[in-house]
Design an enzyme around this catalytic site. Structure first.
Site, short mmCIF file in Angstrom:
data_model
loop_
_atom_site.label_atom_id
_atom_site.label_comp_id
_atom_site.label_asym_id
_atom_site.label_seq_id
_atom_site.Cartn_x
_atom_site.Cartn_y
_atom_site.Cartn_z
N ASP A 14 0.81 -1.22 0.00
CA ASP A 14 0.00 0.00 0.00
C ASP A 14 0.85 1.27 0.00
OD1 ASP A 14 -2.43 -1.61 0.36
OD2 ASP A 14 -1.74 -1.85 2.42
N LYS A 19 0.50 4.61 -8.62
CA LYS A 19 0.69 5.99 -9.11
C LYS A 19 2.07 6.17 -9.73
CE LYS A 19 1.84 10.57 -7.58
NZ LYS A 19 1.78 11.66 -6.59
N ALA A 40 -3.99 -7.31 -4.88
CA ALA A 40 -3.37 -5.99 -5.03
C ALA A 40 -4.45 -4.95 -5.29
CB ALA A 40 -2.37 -6.01 -6.18
N HIS A 42 -4.05 -1.15 -6.80
CA HIS A 42 -3.21 -0.02 -7.20
C HIS A 42 -4.10 1.15 -7.63
CE1 HIS A 42 0.44 -2.86 -7.99
NE2 HIS A 42 0.06 -2.80 -6.74
N THR A 240 2.41 -12.61 2.41
CA THR A 240 1.64 -13.04 1.25
C THR A 240 2.27 -14.33 0.73
OG1 THR A 240 0.57 -12.23 -0.77
CG2 THR A 240 2.95 -11.76 -0.51
N GLY A 303 -11.13 -2.36 1.60
CA GLY A 303 -11.73 -1.32 2.40
C GLY A 303 -11.35 -1.38 3.87
N ARG A 304 -10.51 -2.35 4.23
CA ARG A 304 -10.12 -2.49 5.64
C ARG A 304 -9.26 -1.31 6.09
NH1 ARG A 304 -7.38 -8.32 6.19
NH2 ARG A 304 -6.49 -7.69 4.18
#
Length: 430
Positions: A14, A19, A40, A42, A240, A303-304
């Site tokens: 994150d 970007k 992911a 992005h 992961t 959304g966590r």
């Protein structure tokens, strides 16, 4: 020969990779995803318009960029089709520019069922996965029972592979995890349909990359998650299921070490983490909540709310070392605007001793107490600043200190979410 740059996260994910990838894809030959899946998220903001990509490389918003998905990525058929449809509905041409390795494994319905059932069963000891089947799909890949893009075009072989996989996984689902079995026929029919859909996009990604390098084209390797979540080098088991470090770019795209010219590590001006696992500099107070609110620190995929804390130089130095990072990009500097003082962790207290090296296991990390160096904050607004000299003196001093402490130069600074909210101190492709 062409130039190749790897962009990867230097923290726990994150960091703002999407970007920066988008920023660097002007005049690019190709952008390639090499690991992870649709876990992911992005986020790109261009002229105020927000786009969140999960599987498709961030270069897709550049009209002339070829986008590649390598063999190291696990692909959810439903997620890929949904993302393509959303982009094409908004006017972005995808399918003529997207090439996918036939060696890429698929995330099947039973992988999702397993992932979610395991997390429920783990209760308070859950890893905190996205529940999207990423881990189980990688397990099947390593166990050699995975189904890959290439298998979709051989119906008899696919049927045999799927029956074998379901015999195994349905036994676990029903007998051990006490949940419903996955239906064979529905899964088989969906796989065949996806095979027809993906056929025009199937390509030898490694071959394309080798040709682009011979042609002198620029190639950007887009990492997902972050170095401290790497299956081998992260805070295991709170990691992961893929190699998020630079070695993953080589294996997951099919190129040699001499094909990489520059490694750009992305790190926030502070630190965040999603899900379980150690986080020595975590701020479980109003300061942490303030950073979360100002930085909109909520997962692009789930959304966590993200856990927030001070910059951890010990962890960052580890990421720099294991990836051979050439230069750093510091993002979200503007989130720190208005803070009276800032702290940076420069060492840990561990087993009664001070150390500048991170432990190699999660339990060791949990037992670390951060040693902080304090810096003055700044009251000025840095949002959108694109010139180094226009930054407040305290902000410049903070960045120079991060550079010195990490032992790695800062190449790019991001001062906002938009593509234009960036200052490039050294172009990785230069």
């Amino acid at each position: 020969m062409g130039q190749s740059v790897v962009v990867l996260g230097a923290q726990w994910g994150d960091e703002g990779k999407g970007k920066i990838v988008d920023l660097l894809t002007e005049e690019i030959g190709a952008v390639v995803r090499f690991q992870g899946g649709h876990n992911a998220g992005h986020t790109l903001v261009i002229n105020g318009k927000k786009t969140v990509l999960h599987l498709i490389p961030s270069g897709i918003l550049r009209d002339d960029a070829l986008c590649l998905i390598g063999n190291g990525v696990v692909i959810s058929p439903a997620a890929l089709q949904k993302e393509i449809a959303e982009l094409e509905t908004s006017g972005v041409e995808v399918r003529s520019r997207l090439k996918i390795s036939p060696a890429a494994p698929l995330i099947m319905p039973y992988h999702i069922a397993l992932d979610q059932a395991r997390e429920r069963a783990a209760g308070g000891k859950a890893i905190g996965t996205t529940g999207r089947g990423i881990g189980p799909a990688y397990e099947d890949k390593v166990a050699r029972r995975g189904i890959r893009i290439a298998d979709l075009h051989y119906p008899k072989q696919l049927e045999e592979l799927l029956r074998t996989a379901l015999d195994y996984h349905n036994f676990v689902l029903t007998n051990y995890l006490k949940t419903d079995a996955v239906d064979f026929q529905k899964t088989f029919d969906e796989a065949l349909a996806f095979g027809e859909y993906v056929q025009p996009m199937k390509s030898d990604v490694a071959g394309i990359l080798h040709d682009l390098r011979k042609q002198g084209k620029r190639v950007l390797f887009e990492g997902a998650q972050g170095a401290l979540l790497d299956i081998d080098h992260g805070t295991y088991p709170y990691v992961t299921s893929s190699n998020t470090t630079v070695g993953g770019a080589l294996a997951g795209a099919g190129v040699g070490a001499d094909s990489i010219d520059y490694v750009l590590g992305i790190a926030k001006a502070y630190a965040t983490r999603v899900g379980g696992g150690p986080f020595p500099t975590e701020l479980d107070d109003e300061i942490g909540q303030g950073i979360r609110d100002r930085g909109a620190e909520y997962g692009a995929s789930t959304g966590r709310p993200r856990r927030c804390g001070w910059m951890d130089i010990v962890a960052l130095k580890r990421a720099v070392a294991i990836n051979g990072i050439s230069g750093l990009c510091i993002t979200k500097l503007d989130v720190l605007d208005g803070m009276e003082k800032l702290k940076v962790c420069i060492a840990y207290e561990y087993n009664g001793k001070r150390t500048e090296y991170a432990p190699l296991d999660a339990q060791g990390w949990e037992e670390c107490t951060p040693v902080y160096l304090e810096f003055p904050g700044w009251t000025e607004n840095t949002h959108g600043i694109t010139n180094w000299d226009d930054l407040p003196p305290a902000a410049r001093a903070y960045l120079r200190s991060l550079e010195e402490l990490a032992g790695c130069p800062i190449s790019i600074v991001s001062t906002g979410p938009d593509r234009d909210h960036t200052m490039v101190l050294q172009d990785p492709f230069a």
